[in-house]
Write a protein that holds these residues in place. Sequence first.
Motif, PDB file in Angstrom:
ATOM      1  N   ALA A  54       8.470   5.471  11.912  1.00 39.22           N
ATOM      2  CA  ALA A  54       8.441   4.073  11.406  1.00 39.22           C
ATOM      3  C   ALA A  54       8.579   4.211   9.738  1.00 39.22           C
ATOM      4  O   ALA A  54       9.038   3.568   9.057  1.00 39.22           O
ATOM      5  N   HIS A  55       7.759   5.350   9.332  1.00 37.71           N
ATOM      6  CA  HIS A  55       7.563   5.630   7.707  1.00 37.71           C
ATOM      7  C   HIS A  55       9.006   5.779   7.337  1.00 37.71           C
ATOM      8  O   HIS A  55       9.515   5.482   6.449  1.00 37.71           O
ATOM      9  N   PRO A  60      13.838   3.374   1.709  1.00 35.53           N
ATOM     10  CA  PRO A  60      15.323   2.898   1.491  1.00 35.53           C
ATOM     11  C   PRO A  60      16.132   4.172   1.579  1.00 35.53           C
ATOM     12  O   PRO A  60      17.185   4.015   1.714  1.00 35.53           O
ATOM     13  N   GLU A  61      15.803   5.365   1.462  1.00 36.05           N
ATOM     14  CA  GLU A  61      16.523   6.620   1.413  1.00 36.05           C
ATOM     15  C   GLU A  61      16.283   7.314   2.736  1.00 36.05           C
ATOM     16  O   GLU A  61      16.642   8.506   2.812  1.00 36.05           O
TER      17      GLU A  61
END
Length: 130
Positions: A54-55, A60-61
């Motif tokens: 999840a992290h 975004p990248e």
Amino acid sequence: MKQTVLMEKYPVFELELPKSETTFQSVDAIIAHLKEKIDAHPVAAFIGIFDHYAHTKGLPEGQVAENIKDAKLIVFCFGTALPNPHVMAVRPRSIGVADLGDKFVINFMEPPMPVATQAMEAWVKGLRNA
């Protein structure tokens, strides 16, 4: 269970566990089982669970291999002594559990304490046919 050296410096124990060889069918079920082992151990102390999947997906990248369906780490400590501040660099410990669809990959970096290595190896090997 095999032992390898990752990136030429990290000793890693790893078990590839086909789902057909265990009763556990999710990362969460394995993590819960490992937490029970940590809680029952006379020295180990549970710290937390990190949802690596999840992290990383939330960044975004962030990039996660297509075959990884879920990935979490259970974090704990085996510190029986604090003889100097340097030992803190190799603590705490963690066991990673990744779901690759048809199998799990469970791994951890070799701790400097043989008693911790033996316990962690037994916990991971105990997942087979459990």
